[in-house]
Design an enzyme around this catalytic site. Structure first.
Site, PDB file in Angstrom:
ATOM      1  N   LYS A 154     112.291  31.178  22.959  1.00  0.00           N
ATOM      2  CA  LYS A 154     112.268  29.900  22.231  1.00  0.00           C
ATOM      3  C   LYS A 154     112.271  28.720  23.195  1.00  0.00           C
ATOM      4  CE  LYS A 154     114.892  31.823  18.340  1.00  0.00           C
ATOM      5  NZ  LYS A 154     113.958  31.972  17.230  1.00  0.00           N
ATOM      6  N   GLN A 165     118.831  27.498  18.970  1.00  0.00           N
ATOM      7  CA  GLN A 165     118.017  26.314  18.645  1.00  0.00           C
ATOM      8  C   GLN A 165     118.475  25.059  19.381  1.00  0.00           C
ATOM      9  OE1 GLN A 165     115.278  26.677  17.190  1.00  0.00           O
ATOM     10  NE2 GLN A 165     115.508  28.558  16.006  1.00  0.00           N
ATOM     11  N   CYS A 183     115.650  33.944   7.854  1.00  0.00           N
ATOM     12  CA  CYS A 183     116.785  34.803   8.263  1.00  0.00           C
ATOM     13  C   CYS A 183     118.111  34.108   7.995  1.00  0.00           C
ATOM     14  CB  CYS A 183     116.683  35.217   9.726  1.00  0.00           C
ATOM     15  SG  CYS A 183     115.177  36.074  10.108  1.00  0.00           S
ATOM     16  N   HIS A 201     122.196  31.976  11.023  1.00  0.00           N
ATOM     17  CA  HIS A 201     121.110  32.963  11.053  1.00  0.00           C
ATOM     18  C   HIS A 201     121.757  34.340  10.853  1.00  0.00           C
ATOM     19  CE1 HIS A 201     117.947  35.402  12.977  1.00  0.00           C
ATOM     20  NE2 HIS A 201     117.141  34.367  12.860  1.00  0.00           N
ATOM     21  N   ASP A 250     126.108  29.772  18.942  1.00  0.00           N
ATOM     22  CA  ASP A 250     124.749  30.307  18.899  1.00  0.00           C
ATOM     23  C   ASP A 250     123.820  29.161  19.315  1.00  0.00           C
ATOM     24  OD1 ASP A 250     122.213  31.102  18.311  1.00  0.00           O
ATOM     25  OD2 ASP A 250     122.618  31.704  16.245  1.00  0.00           O
TER      26      ASP A 250
HETATM   27  N1  PMP Z   1     120.138  32.176  15.920  1.00  0.00           N
HETATM   28  C1  PMP Z   1     119.337  31.194  15.501  1.00  0.00           C
HETATM   29  C2  PMP Z   1     119.958  29.889  15.089  1.00  0.00           C
HETATM   30  C3  PMP Z   1     117.967  31.394  15.452  1.00  0.00           C
HETATM   31  O1  PMP Z   1     117.171  30.410  15.025  1.00  0.00           O
HETATM   32  C4  PMP Z   1     117.434  32.631  15.847  1.00  0.00           C
HETATM   33  C5  PMP Z   1     115.932  32.889  15.789  1.00  0.00           C
HETATM   34  N2  PMP Z   1     115.275  32.376  14.700  1.00  0.00           N
HETATM   35  C6  PMP Z   1     118.307  33.613  16.285  1.00  0.00           C
HETATM   36  C7  PMP Z   1     119.654  33.356  16.316  1.00  0.00           C
HETATM   37  C8  PMP Z   1     117.825  34.941  16.728  1.00  0.00           C
HETATM   38  O2  PMP Z   1     116.980  34.814  17.819  1.00  0.00           O
HETATM   39  P1  PMP Z   1     116.175  36.074  18.368  1.00  0.00           P
HETATM   40  O3  PMP Z   1     115.307  36.528  17.259  1.00  0.00           O
HETATM   41  O4  PMP Z   1     115.420  35.533  19.530  1.00  0.00           O
HETATM   42  O5  PMP Z   1     117.191  37.086  18.750  1.00  0.00           O
END
Ligand code: PMP
Length: 415
Positions: A232, A209, A372, A129, A206
Site C-alpha cells: 500500500k 492506511q 473487509c 478491517h 493498525d
Molecule cells: N488494515 C487496514 C486498515 C486495511 O485497510 C487493510 C487492507 N485493506 C488491512 C489492514 C490488511 O492489509 P493486507 O491485506 O495488506 O494485509
C-alpha cells in the site's frame, strides 16, 4: 507556491508505467483510484527488485558465501531503513511479515499467549478491517477472554469519553486502526495510547492506511506495536511490517516455528533466536524487503509534508465535486480534511457493484463492496458501498473523469 504544487506530478507519473499505459480495448489509460487496496509501483522499486534477483539473490541469513552475505546485507539494510522511516529506536524492533494481516495475526497469537487469561478484555473498534478484528476474536476465544467493541459516532469520530468508557483494569490490549479504510478518519492514537497505558493495557495500531500517507512516529505516538503493508506504500506485494517495543518482542513467544528462528534444537528442547529472527521463521522475502527499501527512498525524496498536502488538496477537490452529485451519500466526516484520501459513498438506486462496473467501462478504477469491514457497514446501516482512495500521483484529471461518470451514471442506469 503551495507545497503540493512543488511536486512535479507529470514527471512523477512517468515513474509509474501502468498509469501511462493505455488499455488495448479502449485506448485509455486508467484513472486509478483504488490506492487504499494497493498502490502502483514506481520504476525505481521495480528496478531494485530486478537488480536484487539479477545480482544479489541467495538465501539470506544462511550462507557464508558472497551472494548470501549480499542478500543478508540488503535485507538487513531494509530493516534499518524501515526503523528510521517510523522512528523506531532499534532495527531489531522491525519484524518483516507478508502484510499487515500477518503482522496482526502474529501479535494476536504471540501477545495473546503472553498476556491473556480468563476474564481479560481486548478492545477493538467497530471500524476495524477484518484483519484487525478476527485475529483478536480468535485469541480471546483461546484464552476465555472477551472482545469489547468501541463505537465511533455516525460521522466516524471516536471521542475520548467513548474510549474511557470501555477501559478498565481488565483490558490488556487495545487494537485500533490509525486511519480507517472506509471512513478515512484518523483516530487520535496518541491520546488513546496514553489512556490505555494508564490502565496497564498495551496499544496496537493498525497503520495499513496511515504509514503510506503521513509521518508515523512510533516514539512520539508511544504505540507498543504498529502493523502495516508494503504494497500500500509503493512496495511489492508480500512484504509487511510489524513494529514492536523490544522489551515486549523479547518476552513474547514465537508465532511460526521452523528454520532460522532457533538458536539450538535437541529432541527434547529448543531455544529461540534473538528478536527479530525469532519471529521470521523460514526463508524470508529479501526481494520484497529490497522493494520496500526502494519505496521508502522514493517517498523520502518528497517527504510527507508534500505528500500530505497534495493528497489533502486532491481529497478536497474530489469531495467538493462529489457533494454536488444528485443522490449521493458520503460516509464519514463532512470535512474533507478528515478523509485522508478515502471517500466512501453510495448513489441512490444504484448498486455499488454497478457503480464499479460502469466506472470500469470508462477505465476509472475504484472499489465496491464491504471493504473487509462488514461490522462497520452494518453499523452504518448498509451492506455495501463504493470507495475512491487517492495517492499523491493522482491528478485532478483522474478525479474529473470519475466525477463525469458519477454525474452520468444514474442516467445510464435509466434513473
Ligand atoms: N488494515 C487496514 C486498515 C486495511 O485497510 C487493510 C487492507 N485493506 C488491512 C489492514 C490488511 O492489509 P493486507 O491485506 O495488506 O494485509
Amino acid at each position: 507556491m503551495a507545497t503540493y504544487e512543488k511536486l512535479e506530478i507529470e514527471k512523477i507519473r512517468k515513474d509509474f508505467l501502468i498509469l501511462n499505459t493505455a488499455f488495448k480495448e479502449t485506448g485509455r489509460t486508467p484513472a486509478y483510484l483504488d490506492n487504499a487496496a494497493t498502490t502502483q509501483k514506481p520504476l525505481s522499486v521495480i528496478n531494485a527488485v530486478e537488480k536484487y534477483y539479477k545480482e544479489e539473490n541467495a538465501n539470506p541469513l544462511r550462507g557464508l558465501y558472497k551472494l548470501s552475505v549480499a542478500a543478508t546485507d540488503v535485507y538487513e539494510e531494509a530493516r534499518v531503513k524501515t526503523a528510521e522511516f517510523i522512528n523506531a529506536e532499534k532495527a531489531q524492533e522491525i519484524i518483516f511479515t507478508r502484510n499487515a494481516t500477518e503482522s496482526l495475526n502474529l501479535l494476536a497469537s504471540s501477545l495473546g499467549d503472553m498476556l491473556l487469561k480468563e476474564g481479560d478484555e481486548i478492545v477493538v473498534t467497530i471500524m476495524e478491517h477484518h484483519s484487525n478484528m478476527l485475529p483478536w476474536r480468535a485469541a480471546a476465544k483461546r484464552h476465555n477472554a472477551k472482545v469489547t467493541y468501541l463505537y465511533c459516532d455516525e460521522k466516524g469520530k471516536i471521542t475520548k469519553e467513548a474510549f474511557e468508557a470501555v477501559m478498565s483494569d481488565k483490558v490488556k490490549i487495545v487494537s485500533m486502526a490509525h486511519v480507517s479504510n472506509v471512513l478515512g478518519v484518523c483516530n487520535d492514537i496518541k491520546t488513546f495510547v496514553s489512556i490505555a497505558h494508564k490502565y496497564g493495557a498495551l496499544f496496537v495500531a493498525d497503520g495499513a492506511q496511515s504509514v503510506p500517507h503521513m509521518k508515523v512516529d512510533v516514539l512520539d505516538l508511544d504505540v507498543d506495536f504498529l502493523a502495516f503493508s508494503g504494497h500500500k506504500m509503493l512496495a511489492p506485494m508480500g512484504i509487511g511490517v510489524l513494529y514492536g517495543k523490544y522489551k515486549y518482542l523479547e518476552a513474547m513467544p514465537p508465532f511460526l516455528a521452523g528454520g532460522e528462528m532457533i538458536e539450538t534444537v535437541t529432541l527434547d528442547d529448543v531455544t529461540y533466536a534473538e528478536v527479530p529472527h525469532k519471529f521470521e521463521a523460514g526463508t524470508v522475502n529479501a526481494g520484497g524487503a529490497v522493494g520496500l527499501s526502494a519505496a521508502m527512498d522514493y517517498i523520502n525524496r518528497f517527504g510527507f509534508e508534500q505528500i500530505e498536502e497534495r493528497e489533502n488538496f486532491l481529497t478536497s477537490y474530489a469531495f467538493e465535486k462529489m457533494k454536488e452529485v444528485p443522490g449521493i451519500t458520503i460516509y464519514g466526516s463532512d470535512d474533507a480534511k478528515e478523509h485522508h484520501g478515502i471517500i466512501t459513498f453510495k448513489l441512490d438506486g444504484v448498486h455499488p457493484h454497478d457503480v464499479a462496473y460502469i466506472m470500469d467501462s470508462a477505465d476509472v478504477n475504484l472499489r465496491a463492496g464491504h471493504h473487509c469491514a462488514q461490522p462497520l457497514l452494518k453499523y452504518l446501516k448498509t451492506l455495501s458501498t463504493s470507495r475512491i482512495s487517492l495517492a499523491f500521483y493522482n491528478t485532478t484529471g483522474d478525479i474529473d473523469r470519475f466525477i463525469e461518470e458519477l454525474v452520468n451514471l444514474r442516467g445510464k442506469m435509466g434513473l
